[in-house]
Scaffold this motif. Structure first.
Motif, PDB file in Angstrom:
ATOM      1  N   UNK A 189      -8.145  13.526 -13.079  1.00 22.84           N
ATOM      2  CA  UNK A 189      -7.730  13.162 -11.598  1.00 22.84           C
ATOM      3  C   UNK A 189      -7.007  14.494 -11.152  1.00 22.84           C
ATOM      4  N   UNK A 190      -6.757  15.540 -11.779  1.00 19.06           N
ATOM      5  CA  UNK A 190      -5.709  16.486 -11.381  1.00 19.06           C
ATOM      6  C   UNK A 190      -6.440  17.501 -10.367  1.00 19.06           C
ATOM      7  N   UNK A 191      -7.559  17.602 -10.225  1.00 19.16           N
ATOM      8  CA  UNK A 191      -8.034  18.673  -9.038  1.00 19.16           C
ATOM      9  C   UNK A 191      -7.581  17.907  -7.895  1.00 19.16           C
ATOM     10  N   UNK A 192      -7.257  16.650  -7.642  1.00 16.10           N
ATOM     11  CA  UNK A 192      -6.817  15.881  -6.603  1.00 16.10           C
ATOM     12  C   UNK A 192      -5.326  15.992  -6.490  1.00 16.10           C
ATOM     13  N   UNK A 193      -4.619  16.333  -7.411  1.00 15.98           N
ATOM     14  CA  UNK A 193      -3.065  16.308  -7.443  1.00 15.98           C
ATOM     15  C   UNK A 193      -2.573  17.142  -6.276  1.00 15.98           C
ATOM     16  N   UNK A 194      -3.017  18.275  -6.229  1.00 19.96           N
ATOM     17  CA  UNK A 194      -2.646  19.356  -5.106  1.00 19.96           C
ATOM     18  C   UNK A 194      -2.847  18.709  -3.598  1.00 19.96           C
ATOM     19  N   UNK A 195      -4.025  18.033  -3.449  1.00 18.07           N
ATOM     20  CA  UNK A 195      -4.288  17.424  -2.311  1.00 18.07           C
ATOM     21  C   UNK A 195      -3.510  16.419  -1.921  1.00 18.07           C
ATOM     22  N   UNK A 196      -2.929  15.587  -2.814  1.00 15.25           N
ATOM     23  CA  UNK A 196      -2.053  14.504  -2.566  1.00 15.25           C
ATOM     24  C   UNK A 196      -0.763  15.141  -1.784  1.00 15.25           C
ATOM     25  N   UNK A 233       9.457  13.001   3.336  1.00 14.84           N
ATOM     26  CA  UNK A 233      10.401  14.019   3.050  1.00 14.84           C
ATOM     27  C   UNK A 233      10.709  14.336   1.624  1.00 14.84           C
ATOM     28  N   UNK A 234       9.916  13.277   0.658  1.00 12.12           N
ATOM     29  CA  UNK A 234      10.041  13.593  -0.731  1.00 12.12           C
ATOM     30  C   UNK A 234       8.905  14.942  -0.743  1.00 12.12           C
ATOM     31  N   UNK A 235       7.598  14.599  -0.265  1.00  7.69           N
ATOM     32  CA  UNK A 235       6.561  15.623  -0.197  1.00  7.69           C
ATOM     33  C   UNK A 235       6.974  16.656   0.243  1.00  7.69           C
ATOM     34  N   UNK A 236       7.421  16.974   1.223  1.00  2.64           N
ATOM     35  CA  UNK A 236       8.071  18.101   1.994  1.00  2.64           C
ATOM     36  C   UNK A 236       9.131  18.871   1.181  1.00  2.64           C
ATOM     37  N   UNK A 254       0.685  -1.120   0.104  1.00  2.00           N
ATOM     38  CA  UNK A 254       0.062   0.202  -0.100  1.00  2.00           C
ATOM     39  C   UNK A 254       0.969   1.315  -0.033  1.00  2.00           C
ATOM     40  N   UNK A 255       1.975   1.313   0.703  1.00  2.00           N
ATOM     41  CA  UNK A 255       2.909   2.407   0.932  1.00  2.00           C
ATOM     42  C   UNK A 255       3.488   2.622  -0.528  1.00  2.00           C
ATOM     43  N   UNK A 256       3.908   1.558  -1.096  1.00  2.00           N
ATOM     44  CA  UNK A 256       4.359   1.490  -2.413  1.00  2.00           C
ATOM     45  C   UNK A 256       3.504   2.349  -3.550  1.00  2.00           C
ATOM     46  N   UNK A 257       2.066   1.978  -3.206  1.00  2.00           N
ATOM     47  CA  UNK A 257       1.211   2.529  -4.267  1.00  2.00           C
ATOM     48  C   UNK A 257       1.085   3.876  -3.886  1.00  2.00           C
ATOM     49  N   UNK A 302       2.276   9.706  -5.430  1.00  2.00           N
ATOM     50  CA  UNK A 302       3.128  10.842  -5.478  1.00  2.00           C
ATOM     51  C   UNK A 302       3.895  11.331  -6.321  1.00  2.00           C
ATOM     52  N   UNK A 303       4.574  10.344  -6.803  1.00  2.00           N
ATOM     53  CA  UNK A 303       5.726  10.388  -7.869  1.00  2.00           C
ATOM     54  C   UNK A 303       4.849  10.873  -9.087  1.00  2.00           C
ATOM     55  N   UNK A 304       3.726  10.388  -9.205  1.00  2.00           N
ATOM     56  CA  UNK A 304       2.939  10.882 -10.600  1.00  2.00           C
ATOM     57  C   UNK A 304       2.500  12.208 -10.503  1.00  2.00           C
ATOM     58  N   UNK A 305       1.835  12.593  -9.118  1.00  2.00           N
ATOM     59  CA  UNK A 305       1.634  13.829  -8.729  1.00  2.00           C
ATOM     60  C   UNK A 305       2.677  14.960  -9.081  1.00  2.00           C
TER      61      UNK A 305
END
Lengths: 200, 200
Positions: B108-115, B127-130, B64-67, B72-75
């Motif tokens: 699916x891109x309105x959700x991109x920012x939320x991710x 950390x990737x996210x930050x 699940x973590x990998x998914x 996140x990488x796609x976003x």
DNA sequence: ATGTGAAGTAAACAACTGTTGACTTAGTCC
DNA sequence: GGACTAAGTCAACAGTTGTTTACTTCACAT
């Protein structure tokens, strides 16, 4: 070393005292729910951190959901309290002040705003949350000169406030996370002016 | 009625196709993770909504973590793509456009920012996210006249953007949630000007 | 047409979740 | 000092979670 009293998160000793236990649970839960979200936070973690037995959550708040609802109610009450002065000039300082958590009630209030963004999944509780956010934006709109876009603009300002709380507390984005009340007052004032002061 | 092909969320038929299945999982997971958060979303829900067997999540994404990491990488890839024009004048229209989800890639891109606001709890992924949020704010700061507060102000603008996405998509606050790209352009432009254009 | 590897399935697993009920302990009033 | 009740404890529960394993089925190159 094991005495009849226990250690709370703050290190303060307690003898048997329902009100104190309830308050300790509320305080710990508010912080955990706000920072990590509802689903990620387990009742065992909350109880352990509060130095309290898990079963007492069910006893005092009926359920995890009930505990969350109580946290939300406390947050709403607190936010309503210091939203007394609704003049346009008071908004920016109020936002800056709340952002650094320098409020009347203890130290759990930087998390207060975050709690409004967390969902338990329960429809009724989520409605309370949404309606309160709605009323917050309406109050801000009422403080500024009327215009067709006023409510929309107030909601954008609300978005900024919540977003800042998120980026500061939950994501530790620097330099925003380390900014002082004074650091924030300038930019936030510009922002309030641009959004609410004069109509284009 | 039961054929050899299956129904995806979009109703499109699939024959056995690993790439298509992977993509369906990514799309559904991105939306659920973004809207409901990581912990609240179960792998079974994702698989069911994608019309796919649960075990395939572990097969294609290890966990699940990998998914979540793949989502996140796609976003991040997507957000990097259309952040090409970093001029000051381009920022406001870009924010308004993204807010209504009118982007190149599907819906699916309105959700991109939320991710970017959702945490899985894993330290590395967080950390990737930050770091990405940090780089986003730095890019915005670079587009505006230099000043001591520029980065802080850019991060406040980022907070607005993320907060708006949250209030729109996740909380359905009206009229913000129903505002069109045109409705948003005015206020957002005022906001960008106030925060980044001229130093006080 | 056919065999072979990849794609998909089903069921079971161990760990963890919120919640409950019976039990023990301690503070307080007579 | 001794009961009586509220506060706190302990262990077990049923359900859900992510993950794995052994199995079946299909698409495609030969």
């Amino acid at each position: 070393m094991r005495a009849t009293s226990q250690d709370t998160a703050g290190g303060v000793r307690r003898t048997r005292n329902a009100a104190q236990t309830r308050e300790a649970l509320l305080q710990v839960a508010s912080r955990r729910f706000a920072r990590d979200g509802y689903a990620s936070t387990t009742v065992r973690e909350i109880a352990d951190e509060a130095g309290v037995n898990v079963a007492l959550i069910s006893r005092y708040f009926a359920s995890k959901e009930g505990l969350f609802e109580a946290c939300l109610a406390a947050a709403v009450t607190d936010l309503r309290r210091d939203a007394g002065d609704t003049s346009l000039e008071a908004i920016a300082p109020s936002i800056a002040r709340r952002m650094v958590g320098a409020t009347s009630d203890g130290g759990r209030l930087p998390d207060t705003l975050l709690l409004l963004l967390r969902s338990s999944g329960d429809e009724h509780v989520d409605n309370v949350r949404r309606e309160f956010l709605q009323s917050l934006s309406e109050r801000m709109a009422a403080a500024s000169p009327a215009g067709p876009e006023t409510l929309l603009r107030a909601q954008i300002l609300l978005a900024t406030t919540l977003g800042m709380a998120l980026l500061r507390t939950s994501m530790s984005i620097q330099p925003l996370a380390a900014a002082t009340e004074q650091d924030l007052l300038g930019p936030v004032s510009d922002l309030v002016d641009a959004l609410l002061a004069e109509k284009r």
